[in-house]
Design an enzyme around this catalytic site. Structure first.
Site, short mmCIF file in Angstrom:
data_model
loop_
_atom_site.label_atom_id
_atom_site.label_comp_id
_atom_site.label_asym_id
_atom_site.label_seq_id
_atom_site.Cartn_x
_atom_site.Cartn_y
_atom_site.Cartn_z
N VAL A 14 0.83 -1.21 0.00
CA VAL A 14 0.00 0.00 0.00
C VAL A 14 0.87 1.26 0.00
O VAL A 14 0.55 2.25 -0.68
CB VAL A 14 -0.97 -0.01 1.20
CG1 VAL A 14 -1.88 1.22 1.17
CG2 VAL A 14 -1.82 -1.28 1.19
N VAL A 130 -11.00 -0.69 6.08
CA VAL A 130 -12.07 -1.65 5.77
C VAL A 130 -12.41 -1.56 4.29
O VAL A 130 -12.70 -0.48 3.77
CB VAL A 130 -13.34 -1.37 6.60
CG1 VAL A 130 -14.43 -2.39 6.28
CG2 VAL A 130 -13.04 -1.36 8.08
N GLY A 132 -10.68 -1.81 1.50
CA GLY A 132 -9.76 -1.21 0.53
C GLY A 132 -10.33 0.04 -0.12
O GLY A 132 -10.61 1.03 0.54
N GLY A 184 -0.29 -9.80 -3.37
CA GLY A 184 -0.21 -8.74 -2.34
C GLY A 184 -1.52 -8.50 -1.59
O GLY A 184 -1.66 -7.50 -0.90
N GLU A 187 -2.57 -10.77 4.29
CA GLU A 187 -1.84 -10.17 5.40
C GLU A 187 -0.46 -10.81 5.49
O GLU A 187 -0.24 -11.92 5.00
CB GLU A 187 -2.60 -10.43 6.71
CG GLU A 187 -3.95 -9.75 6.79
CD GLU A 187 -3.86 -8.25 6.62
OE1 GLU A 187 -3.20 -7.59 7.42
OE2 GLU A 187 -4.44 -7.74 5.64
N LYS A 202 -12.56 -5.93 10.73
CA LYS A 202 -13.21 -4.92 9.88
C LYS A 202 -14.67 -4.75 10.28
O LYS A 202 -15.19 -3.64 10.34
CB LYS A 202 -13.11 -5.35 8.41
CG LYS A 202 -11.68 -5.29 7.88
CD LYS A 202 -11.59 -5.99 6.55
CE LYS A 202 -10.20 -5.88 5.95
NZ LYS A 202 -10.00 -6.81 4.83
#
Ligand code: HSE
Length: 324
Positions: A14, A130, A132, A184, A187, A202
């Site tokens: 990210v 939460v 993305g 990717g 986690e 989430k």
């Protein structure tokens, strides 16, 4: 033109997406919002690693270079609760705004962090924590603020959904998880995805926003014990297996449940593909609203982070530099 300086904690999937997106969107953000976004330092674990598009002179392995450095906003993308929690608390205490994608930290210590932020007069943006790139936090915080929410039901873990789709095509669970890791989505510790824990964290964040007090966790299970034969059997019955997260009002409060469910093919959650997420929010006045889209991955999640940074730049006195 306001300048907003950003200290970035983490340059993984990210973090790199954030730097790439900022390069692509910089002139639009300048023109549209009158904001000059400027990344001043980036925390990484290993300085020697190749990172295309990331200015090497910004990199540091010392977290305090970032958190105590020249920044109005700390963007926390390292994950986990311990180090991330310490750095976020320090950033807030010194008057920096925080933007985070860290659902584990918010699920464990959100209430305390938000209290600290209010006391210090700074904001915490957490759209990326939460779903993305799907703007569900904004929808709950603003769009649904005028209504009473009755239930939330969704597919909140992109990795599990991706794995279930690949298993449906015949891949084993282990091979499907490897693919999700390569892409990717997973986690650092994929058991968080497969156990249902990531989805539960989430859901806890969404439920806190939607219902406030009285939220309790009823049961959480994941997809780790499913086999391709289970998916085949469901398919023969015209059903699809999805990891479903659900929060609903019960007498005396709100119950949270996460687990694999067999859904009829016509269920809106049955059509959620790959790493996509979907959330169905039912409001008393509004009725049902469905949000769906990319729930994981570099650029979609980075776009959610960016939306929080922009919102802070617009709403705060960031131009006047909160940090002395
Ligand atoms: N591991 C998470 C998922 C990443 O697969 O949904 C996005 O939160």
């Amino acid at each position: 033109m306001r300048t907003l300086t950003i200290g970035l904690l983490g340059c993984g999937t990210v973090g790199r997406g954030f730097v790439e997106l900022l390069d692509a969107e910089r002139s639009r953000i300048r023109a549209r919002y009158g904001l000059e976004l400027h990344v001043t330092r980036i925390l990484v674990r290993d300085l020697s690693r190749e990172r295309a598009g990331v200015a090497a002179e910004l990199l540091t392995t010392a977290p305090l270079d970032v958190v105590d450095g020249d920044c109005d906003v700390v963007v926390e993308l390292i994950g986990g609760t311990h180090t991330a929690g310490t750095l976020v608390r320090r950033a807030i205490a010194s008057g920096r705004h925080v933007v985070t994608a860290n659902k584990a930290l918010l699920a464990a210590a959100g209430a305390e962090l938000f209290d600290d932020a209010v006391r210090r007069g700074v904001e915490i943006g957490f759209e990326a924590s939460v779903c993305g790139g799907v703007p569900v936090i904004g929808a709950l915080r603003r769009g649904f603020s005028g209504d009473s929410i009755e239930s939330i039901r969704g597919v909140l873990n992109g990795t599990s959904n991706y794995v279930l789709c690949r298993m449906d095509e015949g891949l084993s669970l282990a091979d499907a998880v490897s693919c999700a890791q390569e892409l990717g989505f997973a986690e650092a510790d994929p058991t968080l995805d497969l156990s249902g824990e990531d989805a539960a964290q989430k859901l806890a964040i969404l439920a806190q926003l939607a219902f406030g007090e009285g939220v309790r966790r009823a049961s959480v299970s994941g997809i780790a014990s499913l086999r391709t034969a289970d998916l085949r059997r469901a398919r023969r019955n015209g059903e699809v297996i999805r990891l479903v997260a659900e929060a609903r009002r019960v007498p005396g409060g709100v119950e949270l449940e996460v687990g694999p469910r067999r859904l009829p093919a016509g269920d809106p959650l049955a059509t959620v593909r790959d790493e996509q997420n979907a959330v169905i929010i039912r409001g008393r006045a509004i009725g049902e609203v469905t949000l769906s889209g990319r729930g994981a991955g570099s650029l979609p999640t980075a776009a959610a982070v960016m939306s929080d940074v922009i919102a802070i730049g617009i709403s705060s006195r960031a131009g006047a530099r909160l940090v002395a």
